[in-house]
Every structure is written in C-alpha cells, then in structure tokens.
Design a protein around this motif. Structure first.
Motif, PDB file in Angstrom:
ATOM      1  N   ALA A 124     -14.478-114.720 -58.179  1.00 21.79           N
ATOM      2  CA  ALA A 124     -13.434-115.741 -58.126  1.00 21.79           C
ATOM      3  C   ALA A 124     -12.655-115.812 -59.432  1.00 21.79           C
ATOM      4  CB  ALA A 124     -14.043-117.107 -57.785  1.00 21.79           C
ATOM      5  N   THR A 125     -13.304-115.522 -60.543  1.00 15.76           N
ATOM      6  CA  THR A 125     -12.606-115.497 -61.834  1.00 15.76           C
ATOM      7  C   THR A 125     -11.571-114.376 -61.849  1.00 15.76           C
ATOM      8  OG1 THR A 125     -14.500-116.459 -62.998  1.00 15.76           O
ATOM      9  CG2 THR A 125     -12.898-115.258 -64.337  1.00 15.76           C
ATOM     10  N   LEU A 126     -11.937-113.200 -61.364  1.00 15.40           N
ATOM     11  CA  LEU A 126     -10.968-112.106 -61.292  1.00 15.40           C
ATOM     12  C   LEU A 126      -9.803-112.482 -60.372  1.00 15.40           C
ATOM     13  CD1 LEU A 126     -10.149-109.218 -62.084  1.00 15.40           C
ATOM     14  CD2 LEU A 126     -11.257-108.486 -59.957  1.00 15.40           C
ATOM     15  N   ALA A 127     -10.098-113.063 -59.224  1.00 11.61           N
ATOM     16  CA  ALA A 127      -9.032-113.476 -58.297  1.00 11.61           C
ATOM     17  C   ALA A 127      -8.086-114.466 -58.977  1.00 11.61           C
ATOM     18  CB  ALA A 127      -9.643-114.087 -57.037  1.00 11.61           C
ATOM     19  N   VAL A 161     -14.883-106.519 -51.223  1.00 10.41           N
ATOM     20  CA  VAL A 161     -15.793-107.652 -51.427  1.00 10.41           C
ATOM     21  C   VAL A 161     -16.389-108.085 -50.089  1.00 10.41           C
ATOM     22  CG1 VAL A 161     -15.883-110.098 -52.076  1.00 10.41           C
ATOM     23  CG2 VAL A 161     -14.764-108.445 -53.592  1.00 10.41           C
ATOM     24  N   ALA A 162     -15.584-108.124 -49.037  1.00 11.19           N
ATOM     25  CA  ALA A 162     -16.091-108.517 -47.710  1.00 11.19           C
ATOM     26  C   ALA A 162     -17.169-107.538 -47.229  1.00 11.19           C
ATOM     27  CB  ALA A 162     -14.946-108.589 -46.701  1.00 11.19           C
ATOM     28  N   GLY A 195     -10.676-123.092 -58.528  1.00 10.59           N
ATOM     29  CA  GLY A 195     -11.074-122.657 -57.200  1.00 10.59           C
ATOM     30  C   GLY A 195     -12.311-121.783 -57.167  1.00 10.59           C
ATOM     31  N   ARG A 196     -13.076-121.777 -58.255  1.00 12.11           N
ATOM     32  CA  ARG A 196     -14.255-120.920 -58.332  1.00 12.11           C
ATOM     33  C   ARG A 196     -15.511-121.678 -57.923  1.00 12.11           C
ATOM     34  NH1 ARG A 196     -13.858-119.109 -64.396  1.00 12.11           N
ATOM     35  NH2 ARG A 196     -13.634-121.348 -64.510  1.00 12.11           N
ATOM     36  N   PRO A 197     -16.325-121.078 -57.042  1.00 12.96           N
ATOM     37  CA  PRO A 197     -17.589-121.727 -56.683  1.00 12.96           C
ATOM     38  C   PRO A 197     -18.566-121.639 -57.851  1.00 12.96           C
ATOM     39  CG  PRO A 197     -17.489-119.539 -55.713  1.00 12.96           C
ATOM     40  CD  PRO A 197     -16.154-119.789 -56.384  1.00 12.96           C
ATOM     41  N   MET A 240     -26.296-114.265 -56.239  1.00 15.47           N
ATOM     42  CA  MET A 240     -25.040-114.224 -55.485  1.00 15.47           C
ATOM     43  C   MET A 240     -24.077-115.299 -55.983  1.00 15.47           C
ATOM     44  SD  MET A 240     -24.635-111.722 -53.524  1.00 15.47           S
ATOM     45  CE  MET A 240     -23.128-112.314 -52.777  1.00 15.47           C
ATOM     46  N   GLY A 241     -24.591-116.449 -56.392  1.00 13.88           N
ATOM     47  CA  GLY A 241     -23.749-117.503 -56.940  1.00 13.88           C
ATOM     48  C   GLY A 241     -23.018-117.042 -58.193  1.00 13.88           C
TER      49      GLY A 241
END
Length: 187
Positions: free
Chosen positions: A42-45, A127-128, A19-21, A34-35
């Motif tokens: 996303a890796t931490l999530a 993060v937001a 699920g990581r971009p 930013m990518g």
C-alpha cells in the motif's frame, strides 16, 4: 496520525490517512507477516498514485531508477517469488518474452515505454496472483516447488520475509523519487 477502522473478511483493520492497512498488533504469524507485506504494498501504491507518464519516468540524479521502474520491478518480483518459485508456474507475459540473459535489468529499462495504466495494472494483477497463492497455501512452512541448484527450497515464510524486505527497501527509493516530482513526503 488519522486512522479509520474497517471490517474486511470479518476482521477489523486500521487504515491510516494514506489508505494503508496497519499490520495487526496481536495476530498469528501468517496474519502478522501478511499485514506487514500489505502495508508495504500500500505504501508503494500511495507513492505512485496520481502520477502521469512523465512523472513515472522521472529520476533523481545520478540514478536511472523511476517509480514506473519500481512498479514493473515489483510486479516481476511478486510473480517471480509467489507464482514461479513457490507455486511452480511458468512465466507469464511480459516476463516470458524478456531476454534476461542479454538485459538482466529489462523490467527497469522497458518501463519507460509503458503507460501508467499498464504499469499500475501489471502490478495490481501480480499482487492479486500472489495473494491467491498465499490463500491456497496450507502453512508458512511449506517449501517452494522450485529449488536452488543444491536442492534446497525456500519456505513460504522465507518468501514473505524477503518480499517485506524488498518492498521496504524500494519504498525508501519511492520516497525520494516522489518528493523530487511534487514535494510529497511521508513515511
């Protein structure tokens, strides 16, 4: 590696099996940086998803580091660099009430008392806010509002590179912690 292509804000993005971009292969400086930061976030999530409170408190001897501590620490680091240093905002809860001088590792230590939903929410909210600061910044060369004692200020470019480094380093820790909990491995 399995990948899915999705369109987000008019851009095509490859999403991996976790699920990581994936960072763009050919983009401008801001989108590339930013990518890579979004990939690290996303890796931490991914490493922290689906775990209960006991799992988020698990350590790998002799370290006292936990996945919950990583979530809280990286929440603090997001707010510290983007909201406080770059944008000049005052500390938000819970950072505004911590006694950093007597407990410089407060976020690590206090995370063991926090429920998983709180830790995940704290990180997602930080993060937001960071993403919002990035969206509002005119360019990567803009200097932070706050300065070092000698008057120098980091640029947004420096902050982004520092955040990529911070996540990459701690995601290595997250790999070891997650593997010790349930055997899940991966890059």
């Amino acid at each position: 590696m399995d990948r899915v292509r999705v369109v987000d804000s008019g851009r095509m993005t490859d999403i991996d099996a976790q699920g990581r971009p994936q960072p763009p292969l050919a983009a401008g400086e801001a989108d590339t940086l930013m990518g890579f930061l979004e990939f690290q976030r996303a890796t931490l999530a991914w490493k922290c998803e689906g775990l209960d409170a006991a799992d988020l408190r698990a350590t790998v001897a002799p370290s006292s580091m936990t996945l919950g501590g990583l979530l809280k620490h990286l929440s603090y680091v997001e707010d510290h660099w983007f909201s406080r240093w770059f944008a000049g905002a005052d500390p938000l809860p819970p950072w505004d009430t911590a006694d950093w001088s007597s407990d410089p590792d407060w976020e690590w230590r206090s995370s063991t008392d926090d429920p998983p939903g709180y830790l995940h929410g704290l990180w997602r909210d930080a993060v937001a806010r960071s993403r919002s600061v990035m969206t509002e910044a005119p360019d990567l060369g803009q200097l932070a509002v706050r300065t070092w004692p000698d008057g120098r200020a980091p640029s947004l470019r420096w902050i982004l590179c520092h955040m990529i480094e911070e996540y990459a380093r701690h995601n290595g820790h997250a790999d070891l912690l997650r593997e010790s909990i349930d055997g899940q491995t991966g890059e």
